[in-house]
Design an enzyme around this catalytic site. Structure first.
Site, short mmCIF file in Angstrom:
data_model
loop_
_atom_site.label_atom_id
_atom_site.label_comp_id
_atom_site.label_asym_id
_atom_site.label_seq_id
_atom_site.Cartn_x
_atom_site.Cartn_y
_atom_site.Cartn_z
N ASP A 165 33.83 10.94 -5.24
CA ASP A 165 34.47 12.25 -5.24
C ASP A 165 35.25 12.38 -6.54
O ASP A 165 36.25 11.69 -6.74
CB ASP A 165 35.40 12.36 -4.02
CG ASP A 165 36.08 13.72 -3.92
OD1 ASP A 165 36.00 14.52 -4.89
OD2 ASP A 165 36.72 13.98 -2.89
N SER B 37 31.23 27.33 -17.96
CA SER B 37 30.56 28.52 -17.45
C SER B 37 30.85 29.68 -18.39
O SER B 37 31.91 29.74 -19.02
CB SER B 37 31.06 28.86 -16.05
OG SER B 37 30.56 30.13 -15.63
N TYR C 63 37.56 30.17 -9.76
CA TYR C 63 36.47 29.53 -10.51
C TYR C 63 36.59 29.87 -11.99
O TYR C 63 36.48 28.99 -12.85
CB TYR C 63 35.14 30.02 -9.96
CG TYR C 63 33.93 29.42 -10.63
CD1 TYR C 63 33.48 28.15 -10.29
CD2 TYR C 63 33.23 30.13 -11.60
CE1 TYR C 63 32.37 27.59 -10.90
CE2 TYR C 63 32.10 29.58 -12.21
CZ TYR C 63 31.69 28.32 -11.86
OH TYR C 63 30.58 27.77 -12.48
N ASN C 64 36.83 31.15 -12.30
CA ASN C 64 36.99 31.57 -13.70
C ASN C 64 38.09 30.76 -14.39
O ASN C 64 37.92 30.28 -15.51
CB ASN C 64 37.36 33.06 -13.77
CG ASN C 64 36.30 33.96 -13.18
OD1 ASN C 64 35.14 33.58 -13.06
ND2 ASN C 64 36.69 35.16 -12.80
N ALA C 65 39.22 30.63 -13.70
CA ALA C 65 40.37 29.94 -14.29
C ALA C 65 40.07 28.46 -14.52
O ALA C 65 40.45 27.90 -15.56
CB ALA C 65 41.59 30.08 -13.37
N SER C 66 39.38 27.83 -13.57
CA SER C 66 39.07 26.41 -13.72
C SER C 66 38.14 26.17 -14.90
O SER C 66 38.28 25.20 -15.65
CB SER C 66 38.45 25.85 -12.43
OG SER C 66 37.16 26.39 -12.20
N LYS C 67 37.17 27.07 -15.10
CA LYS C 67 36.23 26.92 -16.21
C LYS C 67 36.90 27.26 -17.55
O LYS C 67 36.58 26.64 -18.58
CB LYS C 67 35.00 27.78 -15.99
CG LYS C 67 34.16 27.34 -14.79
CD LYS C 67 33.68 25.90 -14.93
CE LYS C 67 32.77 25.47 -13.80
NZ LYS C 67 32.26 24.10 -13.95
#
Length: 322
Positions: A105, A184, A197-201
Site C-alpha cells: 500500500d 494528470s 484529485y485535481n489538487a493531488s495531481k
C-alpha cells in the site's frame, strides 16, 4: 506600493517582451538540436531494473508490458494481489528476463520502504521508479459530510509517490537512474467535481518539478500528464460523473508506449494524447470563458439552491486503482 514595485510593474512586461522576441527563435533551434540528440541517444532498457507501482491494472499494467518488450526486469507493486501474478506472467512472455511481485500500500511509508528494499535485495540495484499508483474521488466540497474522507486521495496520489521516491533516491543516484511520475492533465487544467484529485495531481507536478531542480544533476525526471485513458478507474469515474463522458478516452496501451518512449528519450514532460496540452493556454488566456463553459457542461447552477446532497459518501464512491 513602493517605488521598486512600481518600477518593476512598468518595466518588467516590456523587458520580458524584448527578451522573448530576441530569444524565441534561437531557443526553438536549440530545442530542435536537443530533440535530434535524444533520438540518437535513446536509452537501452535491456536488463534495467524498473519498479512500477499500481501495476496490476490500467496504465501501470500496460507500462509493465511496454518495459518488458524492451527487455527490462520488473518489480511490480500493487495493493491488489489478484491480478498481479497474471501481469507478471504476461510481462515475462513479452520479453522481461525476470519479474517479481510485491503487494504493498503506497500510502503506508513502511510499505514503500519495503518494496524498494526488496527490489534492490533481489536485483542488486534499481534504474527506474515509476510512481503510477493512484485513486480518485468524484465529489464537491460542499457535499462532503466527513471531511477526512477525501484524505486518502492525497495519501495515495501525493504521499504515495513521495514515500517511494524518498527511499529510491540513494539507489537511483548510484545508477544515474530515472523517476517517472504519472500525474494528470487535470493537475494544471482542473475540472469540476474532481477537486481532490485535481489538487493531488497539481501537488505531484509542483513537487517533482522542484525535486528535478534539486536532483536533476543526478537523476532524470519525466512528469506524465495523461488525459482520460481507457482504464477501469476512468470508466468508474465517468460512470460516477456523467458530464465527464463528453471527453474521449484514449488507449492505455498507446499511452504506455508514449510514456516509455518519452522516458527513454529523456523528455521532461510527456502529455498523451497531445491535444490535452491545448487546455493550458486556454485556461491562462481565457479563464472567464473556461469557467463559464465548465458551469455549462457540468450543469452547475449559478445560484445556490440551498439543497446540499451528498452524492458520493458510500464506500463505492471512492474509486481506487493501484
Amino acid at each position: 506600493m513602493s517605488l521598486t514595485h512600481k518600477f518593476l510593474v512598468i518595466t518588467l512586461p516590456l523587458v520580458t517582451l524584448i527578451i522573448l522576441s530576441i530569444t524565441t527563435v534561437p531557443y526553438l533551434f536549440f530545442k530542435l538540436i536537443l530533440y535530434v540528440k535524444k533520438l540518437v541517444r535513446i536509452e537501452n532498457l535491456t536488463g534495467k531494473v524498473v519498479i512500477i507501482t499500481g501495476s496490476a491494472s490500467g496504465i501501470g499494467e500496460q507500462l509493465a508490458y511496454e518495459y518488458a518488450k524492451r527487455g527490462a526486469v520488473l518489480s511490480l507493486v500493487d495493493i491488489k494481489e489478484d491480478n498481479l501474478k497474471a501481469v507478471a506472467d504476461k510481462a515475462k512472455s513479452l520479453g522481461s528476463p525476470d519479474v517479481i511481485t510485491i503487494v504493498a500500500d503506497v500510502s503506508k511509508v513502511e510499505d514503500c520502504k519495503r518494496f524498494v528494499d526488496e527490489t534492490v535485495n533481489h536485483f542488486g540495484h534499481m534504474d527506474h521508479l515509476v510512481n503510477n499508483a493512484g485513486t480518485v474521488m468524484a465529489e464537491q466540497l460542499e457535499d462532503c459530510v466527513e471531511i477526512s474522507a477525501p484524505r486518502s486521495v492525497m495519501e495515495v496520489n501525493f504521499w504515495g509517490a513521495l514515500y517511494g521516491t524518498l527511499y529510491a533516491i540513494p539507489h537511483l543516484k548510484r545508477s544515474r537512474g530515472k523517476i517517472v511520475v504519472i500525474a494528470s492533465g487535470l493537475g494544471w487544467y482542473p475540472l469540476p467535481r474532481l477537486g481532490y484529485y485535481n489538487a493531488s495531481k497539481a501537488a505531484i507536478i509542483n513537487f517533482f518539478e522542484t525535486l528535478r531542480t534539486e536532483l536533476g544533476w543526478a537523476i532524470g525526471f519525466t512528469i506524465v500528464s495523461p488525459g482520460f485513458i481507457k482504464t477501469d478507474l476512468a470508466k468508474k469515474a465517468l460512470a460516477s460523473e456523467a458530464s465527464l463522458r463528453i471527453f474521449p478516452m484514449a488507449s492505455a496501451e498507446e499511452c504506455a508506449k508514449a510514456i516509455v518512449t518519452g522516458v527513454c528519450r529523456g523528455d521532461l514532460y510527456v502529455t498523451y494524447p497531445f491535444w490535452v496540452k491545448l487546455g493550458f493556454p486556454l485556461k491562462v488566456i481565457f479563464p472567464e470563458l473556461v469557467d463559464w463553459l465548465h458551469r455549462l457542461v457540468f450543469k452547475i447552477p449559478t445560484k445556490s439552491s440551498g439543497n446540499k446532497q451528498n452524492l458520493n459518501l458510500s464506500h463505492d464512491s471512492q474509486l481506487q486503482a493501484e
